[in-house]
Design a protein around this motif. Structure first.
Motif, PDB file in Angstrom:
ATOM      1  N   ARG A 108      -7.929   0.234   0.382  1.00  0.00           N
ATOM      2  CA  ARG A 108      -7.349   1.574   0.315  1.00  0.00           C
ATOM      3  C   ARG A 108      -6.582   1.770  -0.996  1.00  0.00           C
ATOM      4  O   ARG A 108      -6.617   2.851  -1.599  1.00  0.00           O
ATOM      5  CB  ARG A 108      -6.427   1.793   1.507  1.00  0.00           C
ATOM      6  N   TYR A 125       0.642   4.135  -2.810  1.00  0.00           N
ATOM      7  CA  TYR A 125       0.397   5.548  -2.498  1.00  0.00           C
ATOM      8  C   TYR A 125       1.450   6.434  -3.142  1.00  0.00           C
ATOM      9  O   TYR A 125       1.138   7.497  -3.714  1.00  0.00           O
ATOM     10  CB  TYR A 125       0.373   5.753  -0.984  1.00  0.00           C
ATOM     11  N   TYR A 157       0.831  -1.199   0.000  1.00  0.00           N
ATOM     12  CA  TYR A 157       0.000   0.000   0.000  1.00  0.00           C
ATOM     13  C   TYR A 157       0.872   1.258   0.000  1.00  0.00           C
ATOM     14  O   TYR A 157       0.588   2.228  -0.716  1.00  0.00           O
ATOM     15  CB  TYR A 157      -0.947   0.043   1.196  1.00  0.00           C
ATOM     16  N   ASP A 182      -7.555  -4.163   4.881  1.00  0.00           N
ATOM     17  CA  ASP A 182      -7.942  -2.783   4.577  1.00  0.00           C
ATOM     18  C   ASP A 182      -7.033  -2.183   3.516  1.00  0.00           C
ATOM     19  O   ASP A 182      -7.459  -1.304   2.749  1.00  0.00           O
ATOM     20  CB  ASP A 182      -7.883  -1.921   5.842  1.00  0.00           C
ATOM     21  N   TYR A 183      -5.790  -2.642   3.487  1.00  0.00           N
ATOM     22  CA  TYR A 183      -4.835  -2.076   2.536  1.00  0.00           C
ATOM     23  C   TYR A 183      -5.257  -2.341   1.090  1.00  0.00           C
ATOM     24  O   TYR A 183      -5.032  -1.503   0.209  1.00  0.00           O
ATOM     25  CB  TYR A 183      -3.439  -2.633   2.786  1.00  0.00           C
TER      26      TYR A 183
END
Length: 340
Positions: A320, A276, A272, A316-317
């Motif tokens: 996201r 990003y 992640y 969750d990554y």
């Protein structure tokens, strides 16, 4: 005359030999520990007395997690040699995890009450220390907890490694001790003006020795994977200052970690972090009018988001990263301020 001269030389040589041997013996004796005995650790702050009597003179306080060697027992009392705990900040990665005996200051001898003392022969001693260390670590996260709770937790974790090196709990204890020190140093580094410097070498660095020892002494473990992830901190930029080379470099670091630790406990987080930074590069290159590099970064962000979706779909990554991919497809900035 010659015989007398030879005799004098012989006597001088013998004297020098005796003096040298005596010096060597004295040096050797100074390196020896004052007493051999079972190692122990206290779970509470305990007074060290001159004699086995509460009315005798107090010498010092033995803090939680402080290492001791038991010399003798006298009813509810123990005579101990208590070592002063020191931070081994500049050891070689080849130094044993428990440190070198020569690096420990002379121990202090005295009597303590035997209450709250865990000895290396105590049944389930490592579990007791692990639980007490976890309690102290929990208190460290409580604003109302003792100011030195983190240090106490760290020392207790270290004692597990030293007193119970073959325990299945040793790798986790070593990692937690290293992580507590790392987080304390990281917070201190972040509070300094140099934390805003772009280049990592201009910032206060965290001491890597203990992390590297976790990797060295417990290779291919969950704890080694986590230690390797933390080490990335020392290579990150402070403030990117709008420079593409920072997120480019950091993305490479996180991708390299993910490749080397494909099933690690921090691999999804690393992927992640790389996603990003690629999304950030899309905005940076677009702002500079470099559409070619912006499209390359966009494609890489999608690849990394796909890797997360396939490998770690329940985290969750993964979600996201999907949100980041959606934003860059929609032209919604990830880095900087959106201008309509």
């Amino acid at each position: 005359m010659m015989k007398r001269f030879a005799c004098v030389l012989s006597i001088c040589a013998m004297v020098l030999f005796v003096l040298h041997a005596g010096a060597q013996k004295k040096k050797t004796d100074n390196l020896q520990k004052p007493m051999a005995g079972p190692r122990a650790v206290v779970l509470r702050v305990t007074w060290l007395y001159v004699a086995a009597d509460l009315n005798s003179q107090k010498m010092d306080r033995v803090q939680i997690g402080r290492e001791m060697v038991i010399a003798e027992h006298n009813g509810p009392w123990m005579r101990v040699y208590a070592n002063t705990d020191i931070q081994l900040e500049h050891e070689s990665p080849d130094t044993p995890l428990i440190g070198s005996p020569d690096s420990i200051p002379p121990p202090v001898s005295g009597w303590i009450e035997a209450k709250g003392v865990v000895i290396e022969t105590t049944p389930n001693g490592e579990q007791i220390l692990m639980g007490e260390a976890a309690n102290e670590e929990s208190l460290a996260n409580d604003p109302r907890g003792p100011a030195n709770a983190a240090k106490s937790a760290r020392l207790l974790y270290r004692r597990i490694v030293e007193m119970f090196p073959n325990s299945p709990l040793a790798p986790e204890a070593a990692w937690r001790a290293a992580d507590i020190q790392w987080q304390i140093q990281k917070a201190d580094s972040a509070s300094r003006p140099s934390a805003k410097e772009r280049d990592a070498y201009l910032r206060e660095q965290m001491d890597e020795d203990e992390m590297k020892k976790v990797i060295k002494f417990y290779p291919h473990t969950r704890q080694a994977d986590m230690a390797a992830f933390e080490l990335i901190d020392n290579k990150l930029c402070g403030d990117w200052q709008g420079q593409e080379k920072c997120p480019e470099k950091e993305s490479d670091l996180y991708e390299k970690y993910a490749s080397e630790h494909p099933d690690g406990p921090r691999t999804a987080e690393a992927l992640y972090a790389a996603t990003y930074r690629q999304a950030v590069l899309v905005d940076m290159f677009s702002a500079d009018g470099n559409d070619k590099n912006a499209n390359t970064a966009k494609g890489r962000a999608h690849e990394l988001a796909g890797w997360l979706k396939d490998k770690f779909p329940q985290t969750d990554y993964a979600g996201r990263a999907a949100a980041l991919a959606f934003r860059i497809d929609q032209g919604v900035p990830v880095y900087g301020i959106e201008h309509e």
